[in-house]
Design an enzyme around this catalytic site. Structure first.
Site, PDB file in Angstrom:
ATOM      1  N   ASP A 174       3.095   1.382  13.417  1.00 20.39           N
ATOM      2  CA  ASP A 174       2.338   0.131  13.441  1.00 20.39           C
ATOM      3  C   ASP A 174       3.100  -1.067  13.978  1.00 20.39           C
ATOM      4  OD1 ASP A 174      -0.060   1.231  12.393  1.00 20.39           O
ATOM      5  OD2 ASP A 174       0.782   1.134  10.393  1.00 20.39           O
ATOM      6  N   ASP A 197       0.810  -1.218   0.000  1.00 18.84           N
ATOM      7  CA  ASP A 197       0.000   0.000   0.000  1.00 18.84           C
ATOM      8  C   ASP A 197       0.842   1.266   0.000  1.00 18.84           C
ATOM      9  OD1 ASP A 197       0.831  -0.441   2.615  1.00 18.84           O
ATOM     10  OD2 ASP A 197      -1.170  -0.269   3.496  1.00 18.84           O
TER      11      ASP A 197
END
Length: 930
Positions: free
Chosen positions: A486, A73
């Protein structure tokens, strides 16, 4: 955007996307007289982490074996290297000006001319990405690309990015491609192999599904559009366009469309299921069947219901073949995706329950066209489960996320966000699938069919996809420690081996910053984020300490009121205090390792902060163009009179080790002021480097000369050229050390040199992990010089922090001379240099030179202070002891060996009362060196 917990996942999606909005400061004009900067050849490699991000899909070339592409992504496109079992990045050439091209929206591999591949690229469809998207095309499997700009934006990191593939090439005529666009832009077509594109004007549905129409940022409120294209190859012939084409649309009532005349006309497929949208559509041309996997949401986080269907093309009959039907409300809490057909055995299909976060994702396999299914795991007696697979994560052991679990949850998990799954069309035993943290696969998949366990393991060698928020390289211990979006972060004891574990105690969902105590480098602090709405995180605090180089951690036992996120932390050089500028609250300091926090006065909330690297009482701050200094350990700050600093944009403060008051400020805004500023007086005044017209970040590394000023590394624009630069003369001249093939998109939120290895630099990227570079060849041209510089207001109107700098940062140190001595083959020369001095304190460095003809394999240095100095801390030594005024230092494990003509160094901090005179007599291994 990677790991999320199931509760609160939707809210986290928008927040996480916002955290990687790019830093754009590279647009300022260069001086008119600027010359092209000099260059030095560097070798660049990835610091091994192993994945660490979302892999939305994997695309096998249907025309040739072992040509496989993975799209990420925010980290671009990769191609599989069969001989090395690793992935090769194909987008490292993307630079700051077109950083959005690292967002891989879709990939199409040409089954006719198998060296050809196309990629649709663009990061965001809202204002976060200023550029429109493009279709890239390559005739050498992605080694080189040409671009066809589109008149609208694309969103590789937008909601719905796991659906697809949006881009598809006609398997009979590779001049023909289709692309499904987001944002209501419809279906697009190329008839010249992707060079030019035009909208299919008569395609009847541009999509209408948005995740959240109330989101004013445009991130969640964008129309997810036309989502996939699939050809029925059987309806065409070689060289002639395929007649039957299916197209998926993000519309819960009208999700599949069809053309039976090569795209001349289009119609909604009759009888299709409603209430769901098809994430994937795959055609079995041999059997005349279209399979779709549906969900009630766009993903990749959300989706609470769905079904799998097959459509008999010749009869127009739809059949529901869901492993768990949406009508089974007790067992239906996820949507379907990850649809794939085994080309060797078309009745064998696989599908995922991509949005099942708890207890695990689902993967199903059918060998009879969906009549029956096998699940990768099943309950025996709840909560116990039996797995049809063996999960081997030894290559990426951190995938446990440092957690222990109880059935039915296992650690590591089979996955989450499993939108993309693909069976090798030439090898029924090989299957890859993407997750939110890695790319898993197997090479003995058909074991499943006979009831034998198949092995799942990470296939991520070479695929590095982390977003880097902070990097430190202490003078001792591990060479690198990271703070990662993350993933929290890692202690990298090796640059080439995957870390065994991420940070724990606390285990935060995202790492924001990391810092170490310069004079006690084993003491480290970090900040990060965690979802405090989860009851399990109620007592998790977002500031952590380590006193052993990151081997273990303990969290602060309290947080200031109002904290909503990790923000930035800093620690005093002697670890006597720590400073915190968290999200949602003001600036606070602690002297008790976080057991209590006290508000700092005189500094705005959200300020950028940093510690002086020598004086434990001095901290620095910056906000909206104003520079602040604390001289009492963070208790209070005073604004200096410095002017000309950037008022907007992202700014970083970095202080130099060994010299108190030596501070650099970097960053700004492309629409305003940007660049690099230097202060030698604790920020009382700053000088802007004239040759640097714009900059993102700056770091320090080992000096090019023994005892000299640290090497500077900057992500900047120098004389009109964007790149990564090194300066060996305090910023007077700069040499570019990367090239156009090594840019990695939006990089530079973190950068640091290595204090032990001259020339080595670590660069954090936003989606390509951590890169490290080492000099590898000769230089070209002359380093670019700063023609002139402007100073900000003088120091007279600013506070007088103690200590002030003891020397100008651009000046050479004044070493105490000592003569060389040689005994047989052994020879030594020692130089003692005071880095800084203030009332009651000082720092000094000692350089040990081997002037003999034999190598020194280990060293012990002795000297005697002529004054009343007392050493209070040291670095780059194994031991340093003081008896009376006699000091004895021994080498550390990494700097004991000195070859003839070489040198090493160590340093220390100390106190003094009446006499800080430098020692003049030194011995090394018992041999006097004066």
């Amino acid at each position: 955007m990677r790991r999320r917990l199931v509760q609160g996942a939707l809210a986290a999606a928008a927040a996480a996307a916002a955290t990687i909005t790019p830093i754009l400061v590279q647009g300022a004009a260069a001086p008119a007289q600027a010359a092209t900067p000099a260059t030095t050849a560097y070798t660049w490699n990835s610091v091994a982490i192993g994945g660490g991000g979302f892999v939305p899909d994997i695309v096998f070339n249907a025309g040739a074996a072992n040509i496989v592409y993975a799209r990420t992504d925010i980290g671009g496109v990769y191609r599989w290297n069969q001989s090395s079992s690793s992935w090769m990045p194909l987008m490292d050439w993307v630079g700051q000006s077109n950083w959005g091209d690292m967002g891989a929206v879709s990939v199409a591999a040409d089954p006719v001319n198998t060296n050809k591949v196309w990629a649709a690229v663009g990061m965001y469809t809202n204002s976060w990405d200023p550029n429109n998207g493009s279709i890239l095309r390559s005739s050498d499997q992605g080694n080189t690309w040409s671009a066809s700009p589109l008149p609208f934006k694309l969103g590789g990191n937008m909601p719905g990015r796991g659906m697809g593939e949006r881009l598809a090439v006609d398997p009979n005529d590779d001049n023909v491609l289709y692309f499904g666009a987001p944002s209501g832009k419809g279906l697009w077509k190329s008839t010249d192999s992707g060079v030019t594109w035009s909208q299919v004007a008569n395609f009847p549905n541009v999509g209408n599904y948005v995740q959240d129409s109330t989101d004013t940022s445009g991130y969640l409120s964008d129309n997810q559009g036309v989502t996939w294209v699939a050809f029925d190859k059987a309806t065409g012939s070689s060289g002639s366009p395929t007649k039957t084409i299916f197209v998926g649309v993000a519309d819960l009532q009208n999700t599949v469309y069809e053309s039976t005349d090569g795209g001349a006309t289009w119609s909604r497929v009759a009888g299709q299921p409603t209430g769901f949208m098809a994430h994937k559509g795959v055609v079995d041309s041999a059997g005349g069947i279209l399979y779709i996997a549906t969900s009630n949401k766009g993903g990749p986080y959300d989706g609470s219901s769905g079904d799998v269907w097959k459509y008999a093309i010749s009869t127009g009959t739809w059949t529901q073949i869901s492993p768990v039907k949406s009508s089974d409300t007790s067992n239906d809490w996820f949507g379907y995706s990850g649809l794939s057909i085994d080309a060797q055995h078309p009745n064998t299909i696989m599908v995922t329950g991509y949005s099942s976060w708890w207890p695990d994702t689902f993967i199903w396999r059918s060998t009879d066209g969906g009549a029956t299914w096998k699940s990768a795991w099943n309950y025996t007696s709840y909560p116990n489960r039996a797995d049809a697979y063996t999960l081997d994560t030894s290559a990426t052991p951190w995938l446990t996320f440092g957690t222990t679990t109880q059935e039915p949850v296992e650690s590591p998990k089979l996955g989450w966000m499993t939108e993309g799954l693909a069976i090798d069309p030439f090898n029924s035993n090989r299957m890859f699938y993407g997750t939110g943290a890695t790319l898993f696969g197997t090479t003995n998949l058909t074991n499943w069919d006979s009831g034998t366990s198949f092995t799942v393991k990470p296939f991520v060698s070479g695929l590095e996809e982390t977003a880097v928020n902070g990097l430190i390289s202490p003078p001792t211990g591990a060479p690198l420690i990271s703070a990662l979006g993350d993933l929290d972060g890692f202690v990298h004891t090796s640059l080439t081996s995957v870390p065994s574990s991420m940070f724990t105690s606390p285990n935060l969902s995202s790492g924001d910053s990391v810092d170490f105590a310069q004079l006690q480098p084993a003491t480290i602090i970090r900040t990060g984020d965690v979802d405090k709405t989860q009851s399990s995180n109620a007592n998790v605090y977002r500031f952590a300490f380590s006193t052993n180089g990151g081997s273990s951690w303990f969290q602060a036992s309290a947080e200031p009121p109002g904290v909503t996120g990790g923000g930035q932390g800093a620690i005093a050089p002697d670890a006597s205090s720590a400073l915190w500028s968290p999200k949602g609250a003001g600036v606070y300091y602690t002297t008790t390792y976080g057991s209590s926090w006290t508000a700092s006065s005189g500094i705005p909330a959200g300020a950028v902060i940093a510690s002086d690297r020598v004086n434990p009482k001095v901290y620095y701050g910056y906000s909206a163009g104003t520079f602040y200094v604390s001289t009492n350990g963070g208790a209070s700050f005073t604004a200096t009179a410095a002017t000309g600093l950037p008022a907007t944009g992202t700014v970083y403060i970095k202080a130099v080790a060994g010299t108190s008051g030596d501070v650099w400020l970097t960053g700004g805004d492309s629409s305003g002021t940007s660049g690099i500023w230097h202060s030698g007086n604790s920020g009382a005044s700053f000088t802007k480097l004239a040759s640097v017209s714009a900059a993102i970040n700056l770091g320090f590394g080992k000096s090019a000369t023994a005892g000299g000023y640290p090497a500077l590394y900057a992500v900047a624009t120098v004389n009109g050229v964007q790149g990564i630069f090194r300066s060996d003369d305090t910023g007077a001249t700069w040499t570019r050390i990367n090239d156009n093939a090594h840019q990695w998109g939006n990089s530079g939120a973190a950068i640091t040199g290595d204090p032990r290895i001259y020339g080595r630099v670590y660069v954090g990227t936003n989606g390509r992990g951590i890169m490290y570079g080492d000099p590898s060849g000769s230089s070209t041209g002359s380093p670019s010089a700063s023609a002139s510089a402007s100073s900000s207001a003088s120091a007279s109107a600013s506070p007088s922090p103690s200590p002030s700098a003891s020397r100008s940062p651009s000046a050479s140190p004044s070493p105490s001379p000592s003569a060389s001595a040689t005994s047989g083959g052994f020879g030594c020369h020692v130089t003692y240099t005071k880095g800084s001095e203030w009332p009651g304190g000082f720092t000094a460095s000692v350089v040990v030179n081997d002037t003999g003809t034999t190598s020194i394999s280990a060293w012990t240095v002795k000297f005697t202070f002529p004054g009343d100095q007392k050493v209070t801390g040291s670095w780059n030594v194994g031991t340093l002891t003081q008896s009376g005024q006699t000091v004895t230092a021994t080498n550390a494990a990494y700097n004991g060996s000195i070859s003839p003509g070489g040198n090493t160094s160590f340093g220390f901090q100390g106190t003094w009362t009446s006499n800080d005179s430098s020692p003049t007599s030194f011995s090394v291994n018992g041999v006097t060196c004066n």
